[in-house]
Design an enzyme around this catalytic site. Structure first.
Site, PDB file in Angstrom:
ATOM      1  CB  ALA A  65      -0.981  -0.194   1.180  1.00  0.00           C
ATOM      2  N   GLY A 108       0.969  -5.330   0.872  1.00  0.00           N
ATOM      3  CA  GLY A 108      -0.171  -5.481  -0.120  1.00  0.00           C
ATOM      4  C   GLY A 108       0.210  -5.845  -1.395  1.00  0.00           C
ATOM      5  CD  GLU A 111      -1.663  -8.064   2.717  1.00  0.00           C
ATOM      6  OE1 GLU A 111      -1.409  -6.957   2.303  1.00  0.00           O
ATOM      7  OE2 GLU A 111      -2.472  -8.123   3.572  1.00  0.00           O
ATOM      8  CD  GLU A 131       1.720  -5.517   5.642  1.00  0.00           C
ATOM      9  OE1 GLU A 131       2.803  -6.302   6.053  1.00  0.00           O
ATOM     10  OE2 GLU A 131       1.011  -5.665   4.510  1.00  0.00           O
TER      11      GLU A 131
HETATM   12  N1  CAA Z   1       4.440   3.397  -0.534  1.00  0.00           N
HETATM   13  C1  CAA Z   1       4.957   4.543  -0.994  1.00  0.00           C
HETATM   14  N2  CAA Z   1       5.996   4.849  -1.609  1.00  0.00           N
HETATM   15  C2  CAA Z   1       6.907   3.721  -1.683  1.00  0.00           C
HETATM   16  C3  CAA Z   1       6.695   2.391  -1.100  1.00  0.00           C
HETATM   17  C4  CAA Z   1       5.289   2.261  -0.619  1.00  0.00           C
HETATM   18  N3  CAA Z   1       4.748   1.437  -0.169  1.00  0.00           N
HETATM   19  N4  CAA Z   1       7.640   1.700  -1.417  1.00  0.00           N
HETATM   20  C5  CAA Z   1       8.574   2.285  -1.970  1.00  0.00           C
HETATM   21  N5  CAA Z   1       8.012   3.785  -1.976  1.00  0.00           N
HETATM   22  C6  CAA Z   1       8.769   5.072  -2.637  1.00  0.00           C
HETATM   23  C7  CAA Z   1       9.989   5.500  -1.476  1.00  0.00           C
HETATM   24  O1  CAA Z   1       9.205   6.165  -0.772  1.00  0.00           O
HETATM   25  C8  CAA Z   1      10.787   6.243  -2.711  1.00  0.00           C
HETATM   26  O2  CAA Z   1      10.253   7.251  -3.011  1.00  0.00           O
HETATM   27  P1  CAA Z   1      11.140   8.711  -3.190  1.00  0.00           P
HETATM   28  O3  CAA Z   1      11.843   8.217  -4.549  1.00  0.00           O
HETATM   29  O4  CAA Z   1      10.303   9.635  -3.556  1.00  0.00           O
HETATM   30  O5  CAA Z   1      12.033   8.848  -1.952  1.00  0.00           O
HETATM   31  C9  CAA Z   1      10.757   5.335  -3.851  1.00  0.00           C
HETATM   32  O6  CAA Z   1       9.520   4.549  -3.858  1.00  0.00           O
HETATM   33  C10 CAA Z   1      11.974   4.307  -3.886  1.00  0.00           C
HETATM   34  O7  CAA Z   1      11.893   3.610  -2.594  1.00  0.00           O
HETATM   35  P2  CAA Z   1      13.520   2.889  -2.090  1.00  0.00           P
HETATM   36  O8  CAA Z   1      14.306   3.957  -2.254  1.00  0.00           O
HETATM   37  O9  CAA Z   1      12.898   2.562  -0.607  1.00  0.00           O
HETATM   38  O10 CAA Z   1      13.635   1.659  -3.073  1.00  0.00           O
HETATM   39  P3  CAA Z   1      14.671   0.551  -2.824  1.00  0.00           P
HETATM   40  O11 CAA Z   1      14.654  -0.008  -4.144  1.00  0.00           O
HETATM   41  O12 CAA Z   1      15.865   0.848  -2.240  1.00  0.00           O
HETATM   42  O13 CAA Z   1      13.752  -0.605  -2.038  1.00  0.00           O
HETATM   43  C11 CAA Z   1      11.748  -1.523  -1.169  1.00  0.00           C
HETATM   44  C12 CAA Z   1      12.540  -1.176  -2.500  1.00  0.00           C
HETATM   45  C13 CAA Z   1      12.398  -2.778  -0.400  1.00  0.00           C
HETATM   46  C14 CAA Z   1      10.505  -2.191  -1.964  1.00  0.00           C
HETATM   47  C15 CAA Z   1      11.387  -0.465  -0.472  1.00  0.00           C
HETATM   48  O14 CAA Z   1      10.972   0.679  -1.085  1.00  0.00           O
HETATM   49  C16 CAA Z   1      10.499  -0.737   0.701  1.00  0.00           C
HETATM   50  O15 CAA Z   1      10.804  -1.403   1.909  1.00  0.00           O
HETATM   51  N6  CAA Z   1       9.033  -0.216   0.630  1.00  0.00           N
HETATM   52  C17 CAA Z   1       7.942  -0.544   1.623  1.00  0.00           C
HETATM   53  C18 CAA Z   1       7.563  -1.802   1.623  1.00  0.00           C
HETATM   54  C19 CAA Z   1       6.470  -1.907   2.888  1.00  0.00           C
HETATM   55  O16 CAA Z   1       6.693  -1.605   3.866  1.00  0.00           O
HETATM   56  N7  CAA Z   1       5.334  -2.284   2.310  1.00  0.00           N
HETATM   57  C20 CAA Z   1       3.928  -2.382   3.327  1.00  0.00           C
HETATM   58  C21 CAA Z   1       3.019  -1.339   2.989  1.00  0.00           C
HETATM   59  S1  CAA Z   1       1.915  -1.028   4.115  1.00  0.00           S
HETATM   60  C22 CAA Z   1       0.558  -2.293   3.383  1.00  0.00           C
HETATM   61  O17 CAA Z   1       1.062  -2.712   2.381  1.00  0.00           O
HETATM   62  C23 CAA Z   1      -0.911  -2.480   4.065  1.00  0.00           C
HETATM   63  C24 CAA Z   1      -1.522  -3.459   3.525  1.00  0.00           C
HETATM   64  O18 CAA Z   1      -1.498  -4.693   3.867  1.00  0.00           O
HETATM   65  C25 CAA Z   1      -2.418  -3.193   2.506  1.00  0.00           C
END
Ligand code: CAA
Length: 257
Positions: A65, A108, A111, A131
């Site tokens: 998400a 998500g 999921e 999460e």
């Molecule tokens: N939401 C919004 N923006 C996100 C994102 C997310 N889930 N994941 C990555 N981004 C954005 C970052 O903020 C960053 O934006 P900027 O360039 O503007 O700073 C850009 O994407 C690149 O991200 P990274 O620099 O972190 O990229 P990376 O290649 O080094 O890492 C990754 C990739 C491992 C996927 C890492 O981005 C990450 O851990 N993302 C978050 C994963 C996460 O926590 N997901 C759970 C979300 S909550 C959810 O999903 C609830 C549900 O059950 C429905």
């Protein structure tokens, strides 16, 4: 205006749906989810299409998400977002849907992959429910589909630690059907989709329904449902064709009737 999140390519009878928001690692915003559901709804109605592959980018399937959109959300905002069909077009999708996962499938995104019928993992794929690290819990099935697939103890660890599992481990846990070199993930899923698309469509639909029912119902009710579908298929031309072709020692030609 936002660029489209979802690209659909139809090479009948297989369609490939690609998530494309690499700058945000394919984060799933409410608008993006609605777009994806709209695309799936249209493909379910499209008679040219008999199986669908869902994929993301080479490094990220989907990072979950959209955290930037969620950070200031109140429960009331969240409830308002959850009006409408949400994931229903995917959960009710009648055709086989295969996730082709390269790179991260997180939150998500994991999921979403698990909502599909099969998962082909590229060798660099990583699955997880991070999460807990955000102060929330999975909101699209992570606490329910992990235990049903990988068992309680693995599900507890994945959900409570947020630690990721790699493709090989996902395969061992039954989360991935197979692991292939990353460059072949999408083609492997498309080939699998094409093979299933050549099978009798009504049987395919009822098999998908029956297997999914195993996660929702008792064994007795599931077996009864399976039996009804078994009876029903004897009303199809494809049953006669499949059995005649076997006895005639020729390939069957299924029409979906
Ligand atoms: N939401 C919004 N923006 C996100 C994102 C997310 N889930 N994941 C990555 N981004 C954005 C970052 O903020 C960053 O934006 P900027 O360039 O503007 O700073 C850009 O994407 C690149 O991200 P990274 O620099 O972190 O990229 P990376 O290649 O080094 O890492 C990754 C990739 C491992 C996927 C890492 O981005 C990450 O851990 N993302 C978050 C994963 C996460 O926590 N997901 C759970 C979300 S909550 C959810 O999903 C609830 C549900 O059950 C429905």
């Amino acid at each position: 205006m936002q660029p489209p999140f979802v690209a659909v390519e139809i090479d009948a009878p297989v369609a490939t749906v690609t998530l494309s928001r690499p700058e945000a690692r394919n984060a799933l915003s409410p608008g993006g989810i609605a777009e994806l559901m709209g695309a799936l709804g249209a493909l379910d109605e499209d008679d040219r299409v008999r199986a669908v592959v869902l994929t993301g980018g080479p490094k990220v399937f989907a990072a979950g998400a959209d955290i930037a959109e969620m950070v200031t959300r109140t429960p009331a905002d969240q409830l308002a977002i959850e009006r409408g069909p949400r994931w229903q077009p995917l959960l009710r999708f009648t055709k086989p849907l295969i996730a082709a996962v390269n790179g991260y499938a997180l939150g998500g995104g994991c999921e979403l992959a698990m909502m599909c019928d099969m998962i082909i993992a590229g060798d660099g794929a990583r699955f997880g429910q991070p999460e807990v690290n955000l102060g929330i819990l999975p909101g699209a099935g992570g606490t329910q589909r992990w235990p049903r697939t990988a068992g309680k103890y693995v599900a507890m660890e994945a959900n409570l630690t947020g630690d990721l599992v790699d493709a090989e481990r996902a395969y061992q846990l039954g989360i991935a059907n197979r692991v292939v070199p990353a460059a072949e993930t999408v083609a492997t899923a498309q080939e699998l989709a094409r093979r299933i698309a050549a099978k009798p469509p009504i049987a395919v639909r009822l098999i998908k329904e029956a297997v999914n029912a195993a996660y929702e119902t008792t064994l007795t009710a599931g077996l009864a449902g399976e039996r009804r579908s078994f009876h029903l298929l004897f009303a199809t031309d494809d049953q006669t064709e499949g059995m005649r072709a076997f006895l005639d020692k020729r390939p069957p030609h299924f029409k979906g009737m």
